[in-house]
Design a protein around this motif. Structure first.
Motif, PDB file in Angstrom:
ATOM      1  N   ARG A   1       0.827  -1.223   0.000  1.00 18.06           N
ATOM      2  CA  ARG A   1       0.000   0.000   0.000  1.00 18.06           C
ATOM      3  C   ARG A   1       0.852   1.260   0.000  1.00 18.06           C
ATOM      4  NH1 ARG A   1      -3.852  -2.820   4.283  1.00 18.06           N
ATOM      5  NH2 ARG A   1      -1.816  -3.364   5.070  1.00 18.06           N
ATOM      6  N   LYS A   2       1.879   1.249   0.861  1.00 13.75           N
ATOM      7  CA  LYS A   2       2.710   2.454   0.957  1.00 13.75           C
ATOM      8  C   LYS A   2       3.472   2.731  -0.328  1.00 13.75           C
ATOM      9  CE  LYS A   2       3.769   2.008   5.359  1.00 13.75           C
ATOM     10  NZ  LYS A   2       4.789   1.292   6.107  1.00 13.75           N
ATOM     11  N   ASP A   3       3.936   1.679  -1.009  1.00 15.36           N
ATOM     12  CA  ASP A   3       4.638   1.860  -2.286  1.00 15.36           C
ATOM     13  C   ASP A   3       3.706   2.567  -3.280  1.00 15.36           C
ATOM     14  OD1 ASP A   3       6.794   0.373  -1.261  1.00 15.36           O
ATOM     15  OD2 ASP A   3       5.941  -1.522  -1.965  1.00 15.36           O
ATOM     16  N   LEU A   4       2.440   2.148  -3.301  1.00 12.69           N
ATOM     17  CA  LEU A   4       1.484   2.732  -4.249  1.00 12.69           C
ATOM     18  C   LEU A   4       1.114   4.160  -3.849  1.00 12.69           C
ATOM     19  CD1 LEU A   4      -0.771  -0.400  -4.857  1.00 12.69           C
ATOM     20  CD2 LEU A   4       0.864   0.609  -6.454  1.00 12.69           C
ATOM     21  N   LEU A   5       0.964   4.389  -2.543  1.00 12.04           N
ATOM     22  CA  LEU A   5       0.653   5.747  -2.070  1.00 12.04           C
ATOM     23  C   LEU A   5       1.771   6.716  -2.431  1.00 12.04           C
ATOM     24  CD1 LEU A   5      -0.852   5.194   1.497  1.00 12.04           C
ATOM     25  CD2 LEU A   5      -1.981   6.282  -0.445  1.00 12.04           C
ATOM     26  N   LYS A   6       3.008   6.249  -2.238  1.00 12.00           N
ATOM     27  CA  LYS A   6       4.173   7.086  -2.523  1.00 12.00           C
ATOM     28  C   LYS A   6       4.151   7.526  -3.987  1.00 12.00           C
ATOM     29  CE  LYS A   6       7.789   5.094  -0.694  1.00 12.00           C
ATOM     30  NZ  LYS A   6       8.890   4.148  -0.888  1.00 12.00           N
ATOM     31  N   MET A   7       3.858   6.597  -4.881  1.00 15.71           N
ATOM     32  CA  MET A   7       3.809   6.931  -6.306  1.00 15.71           C
ATOM     33  C   MET A   7       2.638   7.867  -6.596  1.00 15.71           C
ATOM     34  SD  MET A   7       6.412   5.512  -7.534  1.00 15.71           S
ATOM     35  CE  MET A   7       6.400   5.365  -9.312  1.00 15.71           C
TER      36      MET A   7
END
Ligand code: ADP
Length: 204
Positions: free
Chosen positions: A123-129
């Protein structure tokens, strides 16, 4: 020590309806409270039932024994794991987000053209992007994922405890379950740790 017919009947009632008072047990058996007093005291002394004042009787046999934890800790991951959600490296960040919602998971595993594990996207990887200046439809997940060889995996024959330990020390939500060719065959997450523990407590 052999239990009497009535004592076994009492255990069955307590297992089904705990916590339950001696009055309720007597009613279910259709006899007086005084008639089961001795049985309840025997079952409590044998650590089969526990009496909590003002609450009632509980079934506790085996619940304190450590074998239970040993059996749980040694249980193989393949008996607990969930279905993995897998995408290819060229899938867009946008589609990965949609997949995450549709499949209701927090982590997606990414495979390469040889169908081997190549990344993990959380989730965090996607939020960061999503908060950067990226066109989410054009950016592939391969730009946001954690890559091999940095991925913590687990094998199907490894134990519940080993999987829980890897999740705990690496502070991650889930592990891809892989065979010896890095083919993803399952997913082991914090949810698996919690639900197996709860089920185990109730079913033994
Ligand atoms: P979330 O982002 O939802 O909090 P995690 O805590 O699992 O989920 O992920 C934190 C970071 O760790 C992310 O960058 C993710 O790519 C990475 N990560 C997640 N699972 C693994 C794993 N099994 N091995 C290595 N890195 C992982």
């Amino acid at each position: 020590m052999d239990l009497s017919e009535r004592q076994r009947e009492i255990i069955k009632i307590v297992k089904e309806d705990e916590p339950i008072s001696s009055k309720e047990i007597a009613e279910k058996l259709g006899i007086s409270r005084a008639a089961i007093r001795t049985d309840l005291s025997v079952l409590t002394k044998l650590n089969i039932l526990e009496a909590k004042p003002k609450v009632g009787y509980f079934y506790i046999q085996g619940r304190n024994d450590l074998d239970f934890l040993d059996r749980l800790f040694n249980m193989p991951v393949k008996e607990i794991m969930s279905m993995p959600v897998i995408i290819k490296e060229d899938v867009s960040i946008y589609d990965a987000i949609v997949t995450m919602f549709l499949e209701d998971v927090g982590t997606i595993f990414v495979i390469n053209e040889k169908n081997r594990l190549s990344g993990v996207i959380s989730r965090k990887d996607l939020l960061k992007m999503s908060i950067g200046q990226n066109d989410l439809h054009k950016t592939p997940v391969s730009l946001a994922m954690t890559r091999m060889p940095n991925i913590i995996t687990i094998g199907p024959e490894d134990s519940y405890f080993e999987a829980a330990r890897r999740i705990s020390i690496n502070k991650i939500d889930s592990l891809p379950v892989v065979d010896n060719k890095l083919k993803v065959i399952g997913r082991f997450s914090k949810t698996n740790i919690a639900s197996t523990l709860v089920e185990y407590r109730f079913n033994r």
